[in-house]
Design a protein around this motif. Structure first.
Motif, mmCIF file in Angstrom:
data_model
loop_
_atom_site.group_PDB
_atom_site.id
_atom_site.type_symbol
_atom_site.label_atom_id
_atom_site.label_comp_id
_atom_site.label_asym_id
_atom_site.label_seq_id
_atom_site.Cartn_x
_atom_site.Cartn_y
_atom_site.Cartn_z
ATOM 1 N N TYR A 147 0.856 -1.196 0.000
ATOM 2 C CA TYR A 147 0.000 0.000 0.000
ATOM 3 C C TYR A 147 0.882 1.232 0.000
ATOM 4 O O TYR A 147 1.802 1.363 0.820
ATOM 5 N N SER A 148 0.565 2.174 -0.903
ATOM 6 C CA SER A 148 1.249 3.469 -0.950
ATOM 7 C C SER A 148 0.195 4.559 -0.950
ATOM 8 O O SER A 148 -0.679 4.585 -1.824
ATOM 9 N N GLY A 149 0.284 5.432 0.029
ATOM 10 C CA GLY A 149 -0.716 6.496 0.111
ATOM 11 C C GLY A 149 -0.698 7.180 1.451
ATOM 12 O O GLY A 149 0.304 7.154 2.181
ATOM 13 N N ASN A 150 -1.817 7.782 1.790
ATOM 14 C CA ASN A 150 -1.913 8.568 3.014
ATOM 15 C C ASN A 150 -2.343 7.714 4.204
ATOM 16 O O ASN A 150 -3.102 6.748 4.058
ATOM 17 N N TRP A 151 -1.873 8.144 5.377
ATOM 18 C CA TRP A 151 -2.190 7.476 6.638
ATOM 19 C C TRP A 151 -2.663 8.524 7.646
ATOM 20 O O TRP A 151 -2.299 9.691 7.554
ATOM 21 N N LYS A 152 -3.453 8.065 8.590
ATOM 22 C CA LYS A 152 -3.876 8.930 9.691
ATOM 23 C C LYS A 152 -4.099 8.073 10.930
ATOM 24 O O LYS A 152 -4.834 7.092 10.883
ATOM 25 N N VAL A 161 -3.103 3.662 -2.931
ATOM 26 C CA VAL A 161 -3.139 2.550 -3.882
ATOM 27 C C VAL A 161 -2.705 1.285 -3.159
ATOM 28 O O VAL A 161 -1.624 1.236 -2.573
ATOM 29 N N MET A 162 -3.566 0.270 -3.220
ATOM 30 C CA MET A 162 -3.234 -1.033 -2.649
ATOM 31 C C MET A 162 -3.056 -2.027 -3.778
ATOM 32 O O MET A 162 -3.914 -2.153 -4.661
ATOM 33 N N GLY A 172 -7.893 4.595 -4.800
ATOM 34 C CA GLY A 172 -9.022 5.435 -4.422
ATOM 35 C C GLY A 172 -8.907 5.938 -3.003
ATOM 36 O O GLY A 172 -7.811 6.106 -2.460
ATOM 37 N N ASP A 173 -10.057 6.159 -2.384
ATOM 38 C CA ASP A 173 -10.138 6.741 -1.045
ATOM 39 C C ASP A 173 -10.176 5.643 0.014
ATOM 40 O O ASP A 173 -10.814 4.597 -0.170
ATOM 41 N N TRP A 174 -9.539 5.942 1.151
ATOM 42 C CA TRP A 174 -9.486 5.023 2.286
ATOM 43 C C TRP A 174 -9.897 5.762 3.560
ATOM 44 O O TRP A 174 -9.723 6.965 3.662
ATOM 45 N N LEU A 175 -10.418 4.996 4.509
ATOM 46 C CA LEU A 175 -10.765 5.556 5.818
ATOM 47 C C LEU A 175 -10.637 4.454 6.860
ATOM 48 O O LEU A 175 -11.245 3.386 6.726
ATOM 49 N N ASP A 176 -9.820 4.702 7.872
ATOM 50 C CA ASP A 176 -9.627 3.744 8.968
ATOM 51 C C ASP A 176 -9.235 2.364 8.469
ATOM 52 O O ASP A 176 -9.713 1.337 8.965
ATOM 53 N N GLY A 177 -8.384 2.331 7.431
ATOM 54 C CA GLY A 177 -7.866 1.066 6.946
ATOM 55 C C GLY A 177 -8.748 0.334 5.960
ATOM 56 O O GLY A 177 -8.409 -0.781 5.557
ATOM 57 N N LEU A 178 -9.861 0.947 5.551
ATOM 58 C CA LEU A 178 -10.778 0.298 4.620
ATOM 59 C C LEU A 178 -11.062 1.198 3.430
ATOM 60 O O LEU A 178 -10.999 2.431 3.555
ATOM 61 N N GLU A 179 -11.386 0.587 2.284
ATOM 62 C CA GLU A 179 -11.793 1.380 1.130
ATOM 63 C C GLU A 179 -13.065 2.133 1.491
ATOM 64 O O GLU A 179 -14.032 1.542 1.958
ATOM 65 N N ASN A 180 -13.050 3.441 1.277
ATOM 66 C CA ASN A 180 -14.199 4.259 1.660
ATOM 67 C C ASN A 180 -14.231 5.516 0.796
ATOM 68 O O ASN A 180 -13.447 6.429 0.999
ATOM 69 N N VAL A 192 -12.168 -4.441 -14.663
ATOM 70 C CA VAL A 192 -12.079 -3.218 -13.858
ATOM 71 C C VAL A 192 -13.465 -2.833 -13.354
ATOM 72 O O VAL A 192 -14.446 -2.910 -14.095
ATOM 73 N N TYR A 193 -13.521 -2.453 -12.093
ATOM 74 C CA TYR A 193 -14.763 -1.891 -11.533
ATOM 75 C C TYR A 193 -14.457 -0.501 -10.999
ATOM 76 O O TYR A 193 -13.508 -0.310 -10.240
ATOM 77 N N VAL A 194 -15.270 0.475 -11.400
ATOM 78 C CA VAL A 194 -15.109 1.858 -10.951
ATOM 79 C C VAL A 194 -16.385 2.256 -10.230
ATOM 80 O O VAL A 194 -17.482 2.156 -10.794
ATOM 81 N N GLY A 195 -16.266 2.689 -8.988
ATOM 82 C CA GLY A 195 -17.475 3.017 -8.245
ATOM 83 C C GLY A 195 -17.193 3.581 -6.876
ATOM 84 O O GLY A 195 -16.186 4.241 -6.641
ATOM 85 N N ILE A 196 -18.101 3.271 -5.956
ATOM 86 C CA ILE A 196 -18.070 3.815 -4.610
ATOM 87 C C ILE A 196 -17.943 2.667 -3.612
ATOM 88 O O ILE A 196 -18.569 1.620 -3.761
ATOM 89 N N TRP A 197 -17.137 2.902 -2.572
ATOM 90 C CA TRP A 197 -16.971 1.944 -1.480
ATOM 91 C C TRP A 197 -17.375 2.598 -0.159
ATOM 92 O O TRP A 197 -17.276 3.829 -0.001
ATOM 93 N N SER A 198 -17.825 1.780 0.769
ATOM 94 C CA SER A 198 -18.149 2.249 2.110
ATOM 95 C C SER A 198 -17.695 1.203 3.109
ATOM 96 O O SER A 198 -18.145 0.059 3.074
ATOM 97 N N ARG A 199 -16.737 1.563 3.951
ATOM 98 C CA ARG A 199 -16.201 0.661 4.975
ATOM 99 C C ARG A 199 -15.747 -0.680 4.392
ATOM 100 O O ARG A 199 -16.047 -1.749 4.909
ATOM 101 N N GLY A 200 -15.043 -0.597 3.264
ATOM 102 C CA GLY A 200 -14.467 -1.785 2.661
ATOM 103 C C GLY A 200 -15.379 -2.551 1.737
ATOM 104 O O GLY A 200 -14.956 -3.556 1.161
#
Length: 788
Positions: A147-152, A161-162, A172-180, A192-200
């Motif tokens: 994984y390369s990207g932002n952490w908090k 990017v994972m 894409g976007d991540w939150l608390d270790g999950l795709e979000n 390829v799938y392009v869309g929206i994720w919520s809590r992984g």
């Protein structure tokens, strides 16, 4: 690891004045051997604690400061800079478990740039903050994942990017270790799938491109494909193959914008029964698929290499909708990357349009406007807050109750210097809005941090006809809307009665206002109102509706619909069953709010309704079983499809309600914090919270976090969804709603509009009617939406 060094301060040493080097035994059994400066250890020295810990390095006036080495009895060791007895600066820690950290430290914690190799051979290379990963970094797992990207706060959060060891990739976007959030997923087989994720989990609309498809994401970066009624962002081209025709397309960027695609097929939504579809991967399985539209038929077959080939340069794609990881509906269509303008239905390559929620940055057309707005709000809120709290007076209302100030760019005696152009600022009724913020339990400091913090605002496009521009605070608690002059006058006129109404009814559904301002820049006047965001929730809003109760022009053009579209009355295809006591409370409050608006001669208001769907439990079980089939077999059992069709109409069991516990629910300040907690008969008429597994515990209020049962029942024959079959007729949903757009009077202009439109259509179907009629029709329509 929490590192602590015992100080030798207070321990008694025996030494003679003037010694520069000696061995001293302390009364507690610790031993120091090294240099002294007068009476204090200073220079190089070795200190051995009674428990076996050893420090060997530099000292400064009785303090461990400089470079040195520490050895612990556990086997852990540190070598590097130390300050005042703390690991501080640059150094390396060798853990007793075999882990190694090399990088920056601050007060015994990893802070700054550093590399850590864990005992299981995982490795993190990036930035740290107070002992946790924060900022940009790369984590490499020993199993090959990366994984390369932002952490908090030690978790993957932000853009990243994972890459999995099996070849899958998510960007894409991540939150608390999950795709979000938004992103795209490229599978190892090339689909390829392009869309929206919520809590992984996939949650919302997206587009799936099967294996072998020439996806638009291979064309260029920072562009978008507008196909049919969908707008999709493009991923970085670097993550895709550079071989074959794709590399040629990339080399001809100047020609990309002239490319077009043709949408050929339109089909009704349906449940996908392919086992791999539930995971987003479509397999051809060496079969030929034939599809036809009114005038055209196309056949697609898999090749020996299991790659999809399509006649006439057309590719098959799937527009999908997921709910908490379960594929609910799917629409199949064809797109053409070949010759432009070949058919009536076509898609265009264009620059990516401004997406909802675009952060305003330097160089953005609204950048200086945002800076001035934030500076003005920070100034006036800071000025009014120290004033002792008191009841509002009649003099606090009206256009003359204001704070005015000029903000030159160089600053003045009363204003700070800033990096924008000079502007005039006017804050209307500051004491009234200060009291309203207090009434809604919004702290002044939190308000300023949310609206005026270091992060920029997000700009939203207007969903209505007014042409207003909306700005959203980064924490999404507040909306800032531009107003026309007549709207500002109406708000100032109704403000005394509005203040009384929201003060008397804490559960009011009417828009909550927190500030009214005007900017004047080079003669141009821009008026703003700050409001609460009723959709500020950790749940994803799958559908948005703007409901007025009228029918003329109250539908959405199909090809304009995308993920963020606000639908209208004729588009609504559900009714919502609430607990009886909740429905009674709802219409009691709606009646009170409508009577207030009627007394102010207000029309054109609407109920803004947001729906969060919960995936049916039997489909979740089906999804899990199909995942097992995907990993254990090449094809699904046909009997499972039959079983699903039999179960698809099974009513949901209902969302779980538990007794309200204030300490267990979110207490973040915002526009939803005021208002009573609803009581439920299922909980012995006690106040309740909504418990959602994997999400959390939500306080249930009128219009906020309200669970309901959604039944598929088109209210109009010509609605957007009424002509389509929805295989799942009953859903558990969570509702969010409120009354918005309350700044339109029934004036001469509206009366003239009513007369003109009445000549062409039913007078009762148009929006512009007398306030009493508008209120009655509005309530009657909502009674159909929320049936008894």
């Amino acid at each position: 690891m929490n590192i602590s060094l015992e100080s030798i301060a207070g321990a008694s040493m025996s030494y003679e004045h003037g010694e520069s080097h000696a061995e001293k035994v302390l009364s507690n059994g610790d031993v120091y051997v090294g240099d002294f400066d007068g009476l204090l250890p200073h220079g190089m020295g070795r200190y051995t604690w009674l428990n076996g810990t050893i420090y060997d390095g530099q000292w400064e006036k009785n303090k461990i400061t400089g470079r040195g080495k520490i050895l612990w009895p556990s086997g852990a060791a540190y070598e590097g800079e130390i300050s005042g007895g703390f690991l501080h600066g640059s150094g390396s820690l060798f853990g007793f478990d075999g882990s190694i950290y090399k990088g920056s430290w601050m007060m015994n914690r990893q802070h700054g740039k550093g590399i850590k190799t864990y005992s299981n051979l995982d490795e993190y290379d990036g930035f740290w903050r107070e002992g946790l990963q924060e900022g940009f970094g790369t984590y490499k797992w020993s199993n090959g994942n990366n994984y390369s990207g932002n952490w908090k706060a030690g978790k993957m959060s932000g853009k990243g990017v994972m890459k999995w060891s099996n070849g899958d990739l998510f960007d894409g976007d991540w939150l608390d270790g999950l795709e979000n959030g938004s992103g795209y997923y490229k599978y190892a087989d090339g689909s390829v799938y392009v869309g929206i994720w919520s809590r992984g989990l996939k949650d919302g609309h997206g587009t799936f491109f099967p294996t072998g498809s020439r996806t638009p994401y291979q064309l260029t970066y920072s562009k978008s494909i507008v196909c049919g009624n969908k707008v999709q962002s493009l991923g970085p081209a670097s993550f895709f193959s550079n071989e074959g025709p794709v590399s040629k397309m990339l080399s001809k960027r100047s020609k990309v914008n002239r490319w077009s695609m043709i949408g050929c097929l339109r089909s009704t939504k349906r449940i996908s029964h392919r086992p791999s579809s539930l995971d987003g991967i479509w397999n051809v399985n060496d079969a030929c698929v034939s599809s036809s539209s009114e005038n055209t038929s196309h056949t697609l077959c898999s090749t020996d290499e299991s790659q999809l080939e399509l006649l006439d340069d057309r590719i098959l794609v799937y527009d999908r909708e997921y709910m908490q990881g379960v594929l609910i509906t799917e629409r199949m269509r064809y797109c053409d990357f070949g010759r432009p303008q070949r058919a009536k239905w076509h898609c265009k390559m264009s620059k990516q349009p401004k997406r909802p929620g675009e952060t305003i940055y330097g160089g953005h057309r609204s950048y200086y406007l945002m800076l001035n707005l934030q500076l003005g709000i920070r100034y006036t809120v800071g000025k009014i807050t120290p004033v002792p709290m008191r009841e509002v007076r009649s003099s606090d209302f009206g256009p003359r109750a204001r704070i005015q100030m000029y903000f030159p760019s160089r600053g003045s005696q009363f204003t700070p210097p800033h990096n924008s152009v000079g502007f005039f600022w006017k804050d209307y009724c500051p004491m009234v809005f200060r009291n309203l913020r207090e009434m809604f339990k919004i702290d002044a400091a939190d308000y300023m941090m949310s609206v005026c913090g270091g992060d920029g605002l997000k700009e939203l496009s207007s969903p209505g006809k007014s042409g207003s521009i909306f700005y959203l605070s980064q924490d999404e608690r507040f909306l800032i809307k531009t107003l026309r002059k007549y709207e500002l006058k109406i708000l100032l006129k109704m403000l005394p009665n509005y203040y009384g109404h929201v003060g008397a009814y804490e559960n009011t559904l009417i828009t909550k206002f927190f500030g009214l301002h005007r900017l004047t820049i080079k003669g141009r006047k821009v008026r703003f109102v700050v409001m609460g965001n009723m959709f500020r929730t950790e749940l994803r809003i799958h559908r948005r509706y703007d409901l007025k109760g009228s029918s003329h022009g109250r539908s959405t053009i199909k090809h304009n619909i995308n993920e963020n579209t606000t639908l209208k009355d004729l588009d609504l295809s559900y009714v919502f069953n609430l607990e009886k006591s909740w429905r009674e409370s709802l219409f009691r409050q709606i009646s009170l709010d409508c009577k207030f608006l009627e007394s102010q001669s207000i029309i054109d208001y609407s109920m803004l309704l947001g729906l969060h769907f919960r995936a049916p439990e039997h489909l979740k079980a089906y999804s899990k079983s199909q995942n097992l089939l995907k990993h254990g077999a090449n094809s699904a059992d046909d009997n499972s499809d039959i079983q699903l069709r039999d179960e698809v109409k099974t009513p949901p069991k209902g969302l779980r309600l538990v007794a309200h516990e204030p300490s267990s629910v979110s207490s973040l300040p915002g526009s939803h914090i005021r208002g009573s907690t609803l009581r439920a008969s299922a909980a012995d008429n006690k106040e309740v919270d909504l418990l959602l597994p994997g999400t959390g515990r939500l306080r249930v209020q009128l219009g906020v976090n309200m669970p309901a049962e959604a039944n598929w029942k088109p209210l109009h024959n010509n609605g957007l969804h009424s002509a389509e079959f929805n295989p799942v007729e009953v859903y558990d949903v969570v509702l969010y709603f409120g009354i918005i757009d309350i700044l339109q009077e029934y004036n001469m202009t509206k009366k003239f509009e009513h007369c003109c439109k009445s000549l062409k259509c039913d007078p009762l179907s148009i929006s512009a009617v007398a306030p009493k009629m508008y209120s009655k029709r509005f309530v009657e329509f909502l009674e159909k939406v929320f049936p008894d």
